[in-house]
Design an enzyme around this catalytic site. Structure first.
Site, PDB file in Angstrom:
ATOM      1  N   ASP A  10       0.862  -1.168   0.000  1.00 32.30           N
ATOM      2  CA  ASP A  10       0.000   0.000   0.000  1.00 32.30           C
ATOM      3  C   ASP A  10       0.909   1.231   0.000  1.00 32.30           C
ATOM      4  OD1 ASP A  10      -2.439   1.499   0.394  1.00 32.30           O
ATOM      5  OD2 ASP A  10      -1.816   1.765   2.471  1.00 32.30           O
ATOM      6  N   ASP A  12      -0.236   5.101   1.160  1.00 34.59           N
ATOM      7  CA  ASP A  12      -0.469   5.958   2.324  1.00 34.59           C
ATOM      8  C   ASP A  12      -0.418   5.176   3.628  1.00 34.59           C
ATOM      9  OD1 ASP A  12      -0.889   7.760   0.361  1.00 34.59           O
ATOM     10  OD2 ASP A  12      -3.006   8.109   0.760  1.00 34.59           O
ATOM     11  N   ASP A 155      -1.572  -1.094   5.990  1.00 34.06           N
ATOM     12  CA  ASP A 155      -1.886  -0.616   7.344  1.00 34.06           C
ATOM     13  C   ASP A 155      -3.379  -0.561   7.638  1.00 34.06           C
ATOM     14  OD1 ASP A 155      -2.454   1.588   5.640  1.00 34.06           O
ATOM     15  OD2 ASP A 155      -2.197   2.975   7.323  1.00 34.06           O
TER      16      ASP A 155
END
Length: 209
Positions: A10, A12, A155
């Protein structure tokens, strides 16, 4: 001989820090990383324009550059880049929303509503990062005529399927040290948030392989 790896991450909050979007502390790991993405933006915007009549939502396609800067802390140039969408539509609630009803409406159109680290997102149903990762891995294995080990880092709960589908899944903590509320059985928890955690976890996995 150890099996070669393909790494998917990922952006961000994982490869990029949550607040300043820096990847400075992940430079050692950058050369190993392949980034996956999916979904058609046009079909998502058509749905979004329709669904706004029922729900108080505001997507990136409805915002000014200044709106995006205020929400993300990005520079003007970076905010403009983030608004040039090809796949998902990040959005915020501008009032009370029945999330289950919203998800049901999205499902009728072959779309999904998922929660990211900072925004909710509209994505094409069944075409998230897990599917993209598996498809790309299959292409690699077919072309090179050998098997690869997949490593995925993220996250947020919206990409849990990618962490589950990977041979090695790594969950990155948020800046406050907490983790997304997902089943982390057989998933590695990184020590640090953002690019530092991504870098450390990935290098440890590669060193051990």
């Amino acid at each position: 001989m150890a099996m070669e790896q393909i790494i998917f991450t990922d952006l961000d909050g994982t490869l990029l820090n949550h607040y300043d979007y820096s990847f400075e502390e992940a430079k050692e790991a950058i050369e190993y990383i392949k980034i996956s993405k999916s979904q058609s933006y046009l079909e998502i915007r058509i749905f979004f324009k329709h669904i706004k009549k029922q729900f108080p939502l505001k997507g990136f396609g409805d915002m000014s550059v200044e709106n995006v800067r205020e929400l993300t802390g990005l520079s003007e140039e970076s905010a403009k880049h983030s608004m040039r969408r090809n796949f998902t539509e990040p959005f915020i609630f501008e009032g009370v929303v029945d999330l289950k009803l919203l998800k049901d409406e999205a499902e009728k159109e072959g779309l999904e509503i998922v929660k990211g680290g900072r925004f909710y997102h509209v994505i094409s149903q069944g075409q998230g990062k897990a599917k993209a990762m598996m498809h790309l891995t299959h292409l690699y294995e077919e072309y090179f005529e050998k098997k690869f080990t997949t490593i995925a880092l993220d996250d947020s709960e919206n990409d849990f399927s990618m962490l589950q589908a990977a041979d090695v899944g790594v969950l990155i903590p948020w800046p406050n040290g907490e983790f997304a509320d997902i089943n982390t059985e057989n998933i590695i928890k990184a020590t640090y948030p953002g690019s530092k955690g991504c870098n450390k976890a990935l290098l440890e996995i590669l060193d051990a392989s």
